[in-house]
Design an enzyme around this catalytic site. Structure first.
Site, short mmCIF file in Angstrom:
data_model
loop_
_atom_site.label_atom_id
_atom_site.label_comp_id
_atom_site.label_asym_id
_atom_site.label_seq_id
_atom_site.Cartn_x
_atom_site.Cartn_y
_atom_site.Cartn_z
N THR A 322 0.82 -1.22 0.00
CA THR A 322 0.00 0.00 0.00
C THR A 322 0.85 1.27 0.00
OG1 THR A 322 -0.12 0.14 2.40
CG2 THR A 322 -1.82 -1.18 1.31
N CYS A 323 0.21 2.36 -0.38
CA CYS A 323 0.84 3.68 -0.41
C CYS A 323 0.84 4.27 0.99
CB CYS A 323 0.08 4.62 -1.35
SG CYS A 323 0.07 4.05 -3.03
N ASP A 324 1.35 3.57 1.95
CA ASP A 324 1.28 3.99 3.34
C ASP A 324 2.60 3.63 4.00
OD1 ASP A 324 0.68 4.10 6.19
OD2 ASP A 324 -1.43 4.08 5.61
#
Lengths: 376, 376
Positions: A322-324
């Site tokens: 994820t973009c996290d």
């Protein structure tokens, strides 16, 4: 759980990530605990892995269930588990959940503070009460004591208060923390709980009959663990030593992780490898929000890379899809130096607390669950 | 977002916990950013809050979308958003997702390392490439730079490599980190990115035309924040100063939090209050696994307790409803001294990154979402 040929085949066939489980290992774990503490009533902690197939197998074995919410209770009811096989063990229940559980027929509740007892007295009058005490957690990976459980002095007050509220105080529970490595944690706890048993009998005339030893039995990951037989032996010795004169004593256990942890493997795939400054990063299609939530507290799984078991290893930063920035699994995972795109990475003994924390974050679905029993 | 009478009524009517949102505020946020940076192409970062109603409102406003997975792409397609309005901005994409996105018609991808470019060249030949660079994140609550983005020297290599792979290098993106408090973070980043623009034109003949300033625009919580107008002003000045001669320059922005954060309030309820040792604990029906995941990194929301706004405050340990020690919201939440069972607790400006992380852990469902537009 072993990486069998069936698991390897599944890794090649099914879309990753997924959790693959073996119901026979769940059954073995149940029987082992039953044998280690004869007469013990096992309440499986549904929160560890609430997959219907696991609940069904344990139901068929005669297991009881530790439930945390009305959602879990209803799921079990649908599977034909009667409410007398459940303990509502969450010490912070919603009032409407208590009322609904009572309506359904559940009569066994855990509490660890006065307000919880009042909620139960109001919404489930006359029910049986187990009071939870906080005990030493230092040998566990997840100490629980601050959030849950009360001290010994308050415990006797609560048992007395339960009686005053026309509830039925029946026992005391404790939890040595999840993944506890030292059997003495259980015997020390029992020594203390025994004092509560005798004190309330002497002073309040309350005869307790349930000793609830909670969970905490460890699953094999990187550190050596005691066997369930060793823990059972320690528990039985402590009961004989500290609670010799209790009539009709029943030992309850609430195992979660130890029933399902080593019955599963999380199968993931490398989606990117790249150098970032001086670090080598590997990104998987599983991550903190997709099966590996426990790694944010640095829970350590054994990792195996398919076909590269014998290669020289080096440290990588291992991250999720994820973009996290929180979605980082380990800062220093030891992986084969030549790990690359599409390699399969197995997280061994990941049957507990993995898919249960699954999210749909970033539009990426939670890992599916398969059973080796269904593979041909 | 204000706690309006409609919100207070919803808190009394609907089962807690839930997120209540105002679509008009989402629209205002979109228009404010559009006005602050005229001509800017806004790509809403779907991962911040992927509720269909929010996506629809932004679609109707002409927004574009920053997508992290094929799941998000398909959701948008179903809402009639065409693939030319999407940027596949996740720097670690699954190969099959790239291929599927390409098949659908998406042609704009972000990459920050050689392997990702190779995956795109293989599965989405000829596509447009934005290279993501890592920039200073120190003024943000969530520094991102280690997991994402490359250095300036590697960035020019990647733009050249993209060309060699017959992809179309079109721009550079950066992210100043989520919730960034200093407008200079953007101007400093643009100063550096401008050097990449000129370097690749001079040396490779690559004419870039997209400056992607990412997200990071902050939402008001406890600390003072710059306005979107101030940030826009800073961005425009930096573009004029550092990129004066770029033909057809388009500024892209990928706001997530700043579009939806202050458009929502998470409404929860006290399910237990108790003393534990010297600490006072309050337990809510929302928690880390039910809407408040960002608090595990100590993200600070403004808290309001219904009807007790003027009461004297004292510190509490605030925790969620699950049997999990990680489910602790704050160690030191300042709450009314007389907070008690059934009190409503509002988490202000919680429209971003709350329900997106929702789990079904402990059999407790993720908070529902309501819109003030639907209340009567």
């Amino acid at each position: 759980m072993e990486i069998t040929d069936a698991v390897r085949k599944a890794a090649k066939t099914f879309e990753t990530p997924f959790l693959i489980m073996d119901l026979d290992i769940v059954e073995q774990n149940y029987r082992k605990l039953q044998n280690a503490i004869p007469g013990c009533k096992i309440f499986y902690a549904v929160k560890a892995n609430s997959h219907v197939r696991i609940l069904e197998r344990l139901r068929n074995l005669g297991s009881n269930f530790d439930v945390a919410s009305i959602g879990e209770i209803k799921k079990l009811l649908e599977l034909g588990v009667t409410p007398d096989r459940m303990i509502f063990a969450n010490p912070m229940k919603r009032e409407k959940d208590i009322a609904e559980a009572y309506r359904i027929g559940l009569r066994l509740f855990v509490a660890d503070c006065p307000m919880e007892l009042e909620k139960i007295a109001e919404n489930a009058p006359g029910s049986q009460i187990v009071v939870r005490v906080a005990v030493e957690n230092k040998h566990s990976d997840w100490p629980l004591s601050r959030k849950f459980g009360t001290d010994m002095l308050t415990a006797v007050d609560l048992l007395g208060y339960a009686q005053k509220l026309r509830l039925k105080p029946v026992g005391v529970s404790f939890h040595v923390g999840s993944q506890n490595y030292n059997p003495k944690s259980w015997s020390n706890a029992i020594e203390n709980v025994a004092k509560i048993f005798y004190w309330v009998e002497r002073n309040f005339g309350i005869e307790l009959s349930i000793l609830d030893i909670g969970g905490g039995i460890p699953v094999k990951h990187l550190k050596p663990i005691p066997t369930v037989e060793e823990i059972g032996q320690t528990v039985l010795q402590a009961v004989n030593e500290y609670l010799p004169n209790v009539r009709n004593l029943t030992i309850f256990a609430e195992p979660g992780r130890s029933m399902v942890g080593d019955a599963g493997i999380l199968v993931s795939r490398v989606i990117l490898r790249c150098q970032r400054g001086s670090e080598e990063w590997v990104y998987l299609d599983a991550g903190v929000f997709h099966g590996l939530m426990e790694t944010i507290e640095n829970f350590r799984y054994e990792l195996v890379v398919e076909g590269k078991e014998e290669e020289k290893k080096m440290p990588f930063v291992l991250a999720g899809p994820t973009c996290d920035s929180v979605d980082k699994i380990y800062d220093d995972a030891m992986l084969p130096y030549n790990i690359t795109l599409d390699d399969i990475v197995y997280f061994i003994n990941a049957g507990a607390y993995t898919v249960e924390y699954g999210t749909n974050f970033n539009g990426i679905p939670s890992p599916k669950v398969y059973f080796v029993q269904d593979l041909t």
